[in-house]
Design a protein around this motif. Structure first.
Motif, mmCIF file in Angstrom:
data_model
loop_
_atom_site.group_PDB
_atom_site.id
_atom_site.type_symbol
_atom_site.label_atom_id
_atom_site.label_comp_id
_atom_site.label_asym_id
_atom_site.label_seq_id
_atom_site.Cartn_x
_atom_site.Cartn_y
_atom_site.Cartn_z
ATOM 1 N N MET A 1 0.828 -1.194 0.000
ATOM 2 C CA MET A 1 0.000 0.000 0.000
ATOM 3 C C MET A 1 0.865 1.247 0.000
ATOM 4 S SD MET A 1 -3.077 -0.848 2.659
ATOM 5 C CE MET A 1 -2.061 -1.835 3.725
ATOM 6 N N ARG A 2 0.267 2.341 -0.435
ATOM 7 C CA ARG A 2 0.905 3.649 -0.355
ATOM 8 C C ARG A 2 0.169 4.458 0.703
ATOM 9 N NH1 ARG A 2 1.748 4.859 -6.856
ATOM 10 N NH2 ARG A 2 3.291 3.198 -7.186
ATOM 11 N N VAL A 3 0.917 4.854 1.732
ATOM 12 C CA VAL A 3 0.352 5.503 2.907
ATOM 13 C C VAL A 3 0.854 6.945 2.956
ATOM 14 C CG1 VAL A 3 0.064 5.396 5.415
ATOM 15 C CG2 VAL A 3 0.449 3.280 4.103
ATOM 16 N N LEU A 4 -0.082 7.886 3.004
ATOM 17 C CA LEU A 4 0.265 9.298 3.168
ATOM 18 C C LEU A 4 0.216 9.624 4.648
ATOM 19 C CD1 LEU A 4 0.725 12.203 2.015
ATOM 20 C CD2 LEU A 4 -1.784 12.425 1.981
ATOM 21 N N LEU A 5 1.314 10.161 5.194
ATOM 22 C CA LEU A 5 1.320 10.570 6.595
ATOM 23 C C LEU A 5 2.288 11.715 6.778
ATOM 24 C CD1 LEU A 5 3.458 8.316 8.907
ATOM 25 C CD2 LEU A 5 3.531 8.027 6.422
ATOM 26 N N TRP A 6 1.960 12.582 7.708
ATOM 27 C CA TRP A 6 2.850 13.682 8.056
ATOM 28 C C TRP A 6 3.881 13.208 9.082
ATOM 29 C CZ3 TRP A 6 -1.782 14.468 5.952
ATOM 30 C CH2 TRP A 6 -1.952 15.561 5.091
ATOM 31 N N HIS A 7 5.075 13.789 9.007
ATOM 32 C CA HIS A 7 6.131 13.504 9.983
ATOM 33 C C HIS A 7 5.836 14.347 11.222
ATOM 34 C CE1 HIS A 7 10.707 13.979 11.024
ATOM 35 N NE2 HIS A 7 10.017 13.458 12.016
ATOM 36 N N VAL A 8 5.272 13.716 12.238
ATOM 37 C CA VAL A 8 4.881 14.411 13.465
ATOM 38 C C VAL A 8 5.759 13.975 14.628
ATOM 39 C CG1 VAL A 8 3.001 14.829 15.099
ATOM 40 C CG2 VAL A 8 2.513 14.709 12.644
ATOM 41 N N HIS A 9 5.742 12.686 14.933
ATOM 42 C CA HIS A 9 6.532 12.137 16.042
ATOM 43 C C HIS A 9 7.623 11.244 15.463
ATOM 44 C CE1 HIS A 9 3.893 13.632 19.200
ATOM 45 N NE2 HIS A 9 2.879 13.277 18.440
ATOM 46 N N GLY A 10 8.869 11.694 15.577
ATOM 47 C CA GLY A 10 9.967 11.023 14.906
ATOM 48 C C GLY A 10 10.163 9.577 15.304
ATOM 49 N N SER A 11 10.152 9.288 16.603
ATOM 50 C CA SER A 11 10.415 7.909 17.042
ATOM 51 C C SER A 11 9.297 6.974 16.614
ATOM 52 C CB SER A 11 10.589 7.871 18.567
ATOM 53 O OG SER A 11 11.786 8.494 18.954
ATOM 54 N N TRP A 12 8.045 7.423 16.770
ATOM 55 C CA TRP A 12 6.916 6.577 16.356
ATOM 56 C C TRP A 12 6.965 6.327 14.849
ATOM 57 C CZ3 TRP A 12 2.794 6.681 13.034
ATOM 58 C CH2 TRP A 12 1.796 5.708 13.236
ATOM 59 N N THR A 13 7.211 7.379 14.080
ATOM 60 C CA THR A 13 7.246 7.228 12.630
ATOM 61 C C THR A 13 8.398 6.340 12.201
ATOM 62 O OG1 THR A 13 6.332 9.469 12.474
ATOM 63 C CG2 THR A 13 7.148 8.485 10.453
ATOM 64 N N THR A 14 9.531 6.426 12.905
ATOM 65 C CA THR A 14 10.663 5.560 12.585
ATOM 66 C C THR A 14 10.271 4.099 12.671
ATOM 67 O OG1 THR A 14 12.291 7.197 13.299
ATOM 68 C CG2 THR A 14 13.002 4.895 13.288
ATOM 69 N N GLN A 225 19.299 11.687 17.319
ATOM 70 C CA GLN A 225 18.787 10.391 17.758
ATOM 71 C C GLN A 225 19.821 9.278 17.635
ATOM 72 O OE1 GLN A 225 15.950 10.004 19.185
ATOM 73 N NE2 GLN A 225 15.649 7.801 19.232
ATOM 74 N N HIS A 226 20.612 9.306 16.572
ATOM 75 C CA HIS A 226 21.548 8.199 16.350
ATOM 76 C C HIS A 226 22.676 8.175 17.387
ATOM 77 C CE1 HIS A 226 23.438 11.517 14.102
ATOM 78 N NE2 HIS A 226 24.586 10.911 14.352
ATOM 79 N N GLU A 227 22.845 9.266 18.145
ATOM 80 C CA GLU A 227 23.863 9.287 19.195
ATOM 81 C C GLU A 227 23.273 9.057 20.584
ATOM 82 O OE1 GLU A 227 26.154 12.873 19.073
ATOM 83 O OE2 GLU A 227 26.513 12.756 16.913
ATOM 84 N N LEU A 228 21.965 9.205 20.693
ATOM 85 C CA LEU A 228 21.350 9.189 22.017
ATOM 86 C C LEU A 228 21.451 7.838 22.702
ATOM 87 C CD1 LEU A 228 19.726 10.651 24.203
ATOM 88 C CD2 LEU A 228 17.641 10.091 22.930
ATOM 89 N N HIS A 229 21.212 6.761 21.968
ATOM 90 C CA HIS A 229 21.196 5.441 22.600
ATOM 91 C C HIS A 229 22.543 5.097 23.229
ATOM 92 C CE1 HIS A 229 17.539 4.000 20.025
ATOM 93 N NE2 HIS A 229 17.200 4.824 20.999
ATOM 94 N N LEU A 249 8.217 7.002 24.012
ATOM 95 C CA LEU A 249 9.073 6.001 23.390
ATOM 96 C C LEU A 249 10.494 6.051 23.932
ATOM 97 C CD1 LEU A 249 7.686 6.081 19.773
ATOM 98 C CD2 LEU A 249 7.907 4.059 21.213
ATOM 99 N N SER A 250 10.914 7.205 24.435
ATOM 100 C CA SER A 250 12.250 7.269 25.033
ATOM 101 C C SER A 250 12.361 6.324 26.223
ATOM 102 C CB SER A 250 12.572 8.704 25.452
ATOM 103 O OG SER A 250 11.628 9.181 26.397
ATOM 104 N N LEU A 251 11.270 6.161 26.967
ATOM 105 C CA LEU A 251 11.267 5.224 28.093
ATOM 106 C C LEU A 251 11.441 3.793 27.604
ATOM 107 C CD1 LEU A 251 10.740 4.329 31.025
ATOM 108 C CD2 LEU A 251 8.293 4.453 30.514
ATOM 109 N N LEU A 252 10.657 3.405 26.598
ATOM 110 C CA LEU A 252 10.745 2.040 26.087
ATOM 111 C C LEU A 252 12.111 1.775 25.462
ATOM 112 C CD1 LEU A 252 7.212 1.600 24.467
ATOM 113 C CD2 LEU A 252 7.963 1.011 26.780
ATOM 114 N N GLU A 253 12.660 2.773 24.768
ATOM 115 C CA GLU A 253 13.981 2.596 24.167
ATOM 116 C C GLU A 253 15.056 2.442 25.236
ATOM 117 O OE1 GLU A 253 14.144 6.054 21.744
ATOM 118 O OE2 GLU A 253 12.841 5.234 20.185
#
Length: 345
Positions: A1-14, A225-229, A249-253
């Protein structure tokens, strides 16, 4: 499928764009809130493609969008202004509610509850936690819960620094909601490091405290983000001071990295953090005592962190998250009125 979505929450969208679909993300000059485009600090796959507002309209005209994923009331407005399409009427759509209510906890009416396509169930409202669905008044809307899923960052915890880490964006502006006062109380007795946007504004609040807190003023960071973990992994434990938030999501990560958790027993935290994964208490003094104990006893911290990682990966697996979203999106597309253009074969 092709899904249109706005980039709102970076971690969730990732997490979301790790699926098997094509993802069309609006972009506007300056990459402002109306169209941030592809993430600049997250690693997104090539299946995420940027479209200008004009290209969004052309894609819908050509039947190259199967379903729209909305995340803000503004997304509804932008869809209509850019394309003339009404969600749920002219194109299949779903609304994702990421947040807990920001008004009265039990009386907050969801901003989309009275949109006709939401009220008749054509556009379902998907909550990211059961707590959020319980607290929002969505009227007659069809509501579902799709729990978070997180890409496994790997067990990275080393805990070599006898510090407690926290990730809080704009801690001064969001003071009580973010639990910044709780964070500062912990910092009086335990070395702290804080990550996120606007953390530099914490410096004067820390410097005016105890010598331990003042020393923590030098450990305020806004990392990509790529340095945070990797940065979090060196801390002894993770503090989640929020009074009122959705499940960050920062908690779960942090849990998946292997950090033990200190948190308040509010919103979804009691589900996300079982006793073996950390300490939950409404009394900051209890959190301080646990933090001091883990600073002195890294073996105990490591054991809680191991349990935190196991819980996060068991209850928030990426595969299950993607499967649930594929099933829901497929249902919405398959139930759409016949004759509507579609890119699906």
């Amino acid at each position: 499928m092709r899904v249109l979505l706005w980039h709102v929450h970076g971690s969730w969208t990732t997490a979301f764009v790790q699926g098997q679909h094509e993802y069309l993300v609006p972009v506007v000059p300056g990459r402002g809130p109306e169209g941030r485009g592809r993430a600049q600090t997250w690693d997104w796959p090539a299946s995420v493609r940027e479209l200008s507002p004009t290209e969004v309209r052309a894609a819908l005209d050509d039947g190259a969008v199967d379903v729209v994923l909305l995340q803000r009331p503004d997304d509804v407005r932008l869809l209509q202004e850019w394309t003339g399409r009404r969600p749920g009427r002219d194109v299949p759509a779903v609304y994702v509610e990421h947040n807990a209510p920001t008004g009265h906890a039990a009386r907050s009416r969801h901003p989309l509850a009275d949109l006709d396509t939401v009220a008749d169930g054509t556009v379902p409202v998907v909550h990211v936690t059961a707590f959020n669905r319980l607290m929002w008044d969505c009227g007659d809307a069809r509501t579902l819960v799709v729990d978070h899923g997180i890409p496994d960052p790997g067990h990275r915890w080393t805990g070599e620094r006898p510090h407690v880490a926290a990730a809080v964006n704009e801690p001064v502006r969001r003071w009580r909601v973010a639990g910044t006062d709780v964070l500062l109380r912990v910092a009086q007795d335990v070395p702290l490091e804080v990550y996120g946007m606007g953390t530099d504004l914490l410096a004067p609040h820390l410097e005016s405290g105890s010598p331990v807190a003042a020393a923590s003023a030098a450990r305020l960071h806004d990392l990509p983000q790529h340095e945070l973990h990797d940065a979090l992994a060196g801390a002894r434990a993770y503090l989640h001071p929020y009074r009122w938030t959705s499940l960050g999501l920062s908690l779960l990560e942090a849990m998946a990295i292997g950090l033990p958790v200190l948190a308040l027993p509010v919103t979804e935290a009691p589900v996300a953090v079982p006793p073996e994964a950390g300490v939950l208490s409404a009394d900051p003094e209890v959190l301080v005592a646990a933090a001091r104990r883990w600073v002195d006893e890294p073996e105990e911290a490591a054991a809680h962190g191991k349990a935190a990682r196991e819980h996060a990966l068991t209850h928030y697996p990426l595969g299950r998250f993607l499967d649930r979203w594929t099933a829901l999106l497929t249902e919405l597309v398959d139930d759409a009125p016949a004759g509507r253009p579609s890119s699906r074969h």
